[in-house]
Structure formats: structure tokens, C-alpha cells
Design a protein around this motif. Sequence first.
Motif, PDB file in Angstrom:
ATOM      1  N   ARG A  11       0.792  -1.235   0.000  1.00 21.30           N
ATOM      2  CA  ARG A  11       0.000   0.000   0.000  1.00 21.30           C
ATOM      3  C   ARG A  11       0.824   1.284   0.000  1.00 21.30           C
ATOM      4  O   ARG A  11       0.325   2.333  -0.370  1.00 21.30           O
ATOM      5  N   LEU A  12       2.081   1.224   0.508  1.00 19.64           N
ATOM      6  CA  LEU A  12       2.877   2.449   0.616  1.00 19.64           C
ATOM      7  C   LEU A  12       3.793   2.637  -0.587  1.00 19.64           C
ATOM      8  O   LEU A  12       4.263   3.746  -0.847  1.00 19.64           O
ATOM      9  N   GLU A  71       2.161   1.201  12.001  1.00 19.96           N
ATOM     10  CA  GLU A  71       3.280   0.262  12.158  1.00 19.96           C
ATOM     11  C   GLU A  71       4.349   0.870  13.078  1.00 19.96           C
ATOM     12  O   GLU A  71       4.927   0.182  13.920  1.00 19.96           O
TER      13      GLU A  71
END
Length: 283
Positions: A11-12, A71
Motif C-alpha cells: 500500500r505504501l 506500524e
Amino acid sequence: MLRIAVQSKGRLFEETMALLQEADIKISTSKRILLVQSSNFPIEVLFLRDDDIPQSVAGGVADLGIVGENEFVERKEDAEVIKRLGFSKCRLSLAIPKDVDYPGLSWFEGRKIATSYPGILKDFMDRNGIHSDIHVITGSVEIAPGISLADAIFDIVSSGSTLVSNSLKEVEVVMKSEALLIGNKNMSEEKKEILNELLFRIEAVKAAEDKKYVLMNAPTERLKEIIEVLPGMKSPTVMPLAQEGWSSVHTVLDEKRFWEIIGKLKALGAEGILVLPIEKMIL
Ligand SMILES: Nc1ncnc2c1ncn2[C@@H]1O[C@H](COP(=O)(O)OP(=O)(O)OP(=O)(O)O)[C@@H](O)[C@H]1O
Ligand SMILES: O=P(O)(O)OC[C@H]1O[C@H](OP(=O)(O)OP(=O)(O)O)[C@H](O)[C@@H]1O
Ligand SMILES: [Mg+2]
């Protein structure tokens, strides 16, 4: 040379690479090469799983990292938040089966909750004096209640469609998250200088986001009213047109207010309106 740890896929990845590219930092990516030097900036990119980014930055394996706040908070590693990057926005929420009545947090007392974020969840439950049974799984968390693995879940929510597909409802938002630029706390002066140049470029890219450069022809007699409508960085640029009685007006507009302002400009007689994207903006 600075070393930055970024997510290798997921996703990043795309927005991280796009940010570096817009900052004119050239990185060639290939699936098999996990450490790549930029060809035009003193930086090298280390591709990792996002779970490992906080630790690699805290331990000095990398000087910088781009990672989700969720995270970073979960890992409790000793690194510095340098900049909030504003992409990959999501939240960490508690969700329960959609048909269950929810009286409030006390519902979770003694219940089993599946999650990939046990640290954040435990801290939240401790703060609220609730004792729950935290069951750690690394993926497909939303399926847990459906297969009787847990009573509830604690996971990432963005649009909420994964919850809906699994017959769950969000009942508590525990934290909001976005991508962060994090840094090692003991960087040398030389590295800090490169970091400052990188930040300068990132800020120029961010400042230009959601902004448009707008040019229009305006009747000179209405210039005063038109200028009042325009927010602009300082004041708009006004130049006479070859045709008598008309001027050219240039300015920068925020995309959020764009249609509202354009409507007013048209009503004041502006025409031939051109809208151009802005690549960078140095404030
Ligand atoms: N649906 C979403 N919308 C917005 N941001 C999200 C979404 N899902 C995850 N994110 C953000 O992107 C980060 C990375 O998500 P991703 O699903 O790629 O992680 P992952 O599966 O743990 O990847 P990795 O293989 O690197 O461990 C998350 O930690 C979170 O910050
Ligand atoms: O609220 P939504 O918009 O549905 O997004 C939330 C989902 O997105 C993420 O998973 P992703 O799609 O990245 O897949 P993953 O489980 O393989 O990481 C996250 O783990 C949630 O399951
Ligand atoms: Mg991960």
C-alpha cells in the motif's frame, strides 16, 4: 550518502516512489534489487517489508524510513518522526459482527479480539480498564469472527468495504494513521545536510499539491473586483492585453475552492480561463 528504507511492495510503495520521483530523485526499480542508489541525488533506497522499517531506522541500518504511523506506533522503536506525509491515510478500529448490539467498550470485557496490532490494542484496553483476550494473526483479520476464531477484530479501516464484505461494523476508532518520514536519532551533520535538501524538495512538492495555476482575460474596468475574489500567493500578476480594455490575470488557486472562485470570476466577466498544473512551489 543517506539510506532510506521504503516498503518493497504494498500500500505504501507507489506513493513513496511517486514522492521521490516528484522530488527529482531518480531511482530505478527492479523486483530483485533490494538496495538501489539514486543516479542524481546522494541517497540509496533499501526496499523492505514495512514491519521491518522502524527497527532498521532505529538501529541505524537505514537513516530514514517511510512507514505507516500504525506500524511505527506498534513497533515502539526509538526513531524520530521527521514529517507527516499525508498519504496512505487510514484508521485502526475495533469492529464486531454487524447484528450484535453494542452497548459501549464494556462489551469487549473477556472477549477474544483478532489483530495484527496487539501492542496498540493492549495499550488502548489497559487505558480503558478492559480485559480482553488478544489473538495475533498477521493477515485476513476480518475473516476471524466469521470462522469463530474471535468475537471481534482490531484492524486497518479505510473505505470500510472490507468490514461490510465480512458482515462487520466499526464500533470504536482507536487511532488515525498516515505515512510518516522517520529518521535515526544520531545522524551525522553531513547526513542532516542531505536530509535538509530532501525536505526542501518534499515541501516544494507538497506545497504544489492541490494547487492550480490559473490565467484569464479580464475586462480592465472590473480588475479591482476580480482581484478581490482571488486569494493568490501574494497578489495576482496583471498584464495589459494587445486589445484595449482587456488585461491578462495570472494567479494560483487552491483546488478545493476552485469551482466556487471560477464561478465568481465568470460572473465578473473573466473569459478564456486556462488552468495549469503546478509541479513545485517554493514558498
Ligand atoms: N486500505 C488502506 N487504505 C489506506 N492505507 C492503508 C490501507 N491498508 C493499509 N494502509 C497503510 O499502508 C501500510 C501498508 O499496508 P500493506 O497492506 O501494504 O502492509 P503489509 O501487508 O503489512 O505489507 P508488507 O508486505 O510490507 O509487510 C499500512 O501499515 C497502513 O499504514
Ligand atoms: O476499509 P477498506 O478500504 O476496505 O480497507 C481496509 C483493508 O485494507 C487493508 O488490506 P489490503 O487491501 O491492503 O490487503 P492485505 O490484507 O493483503 O494487506 C487492510 O488490512 C484492511 O483489510
Ligand atoms: Mg507488513
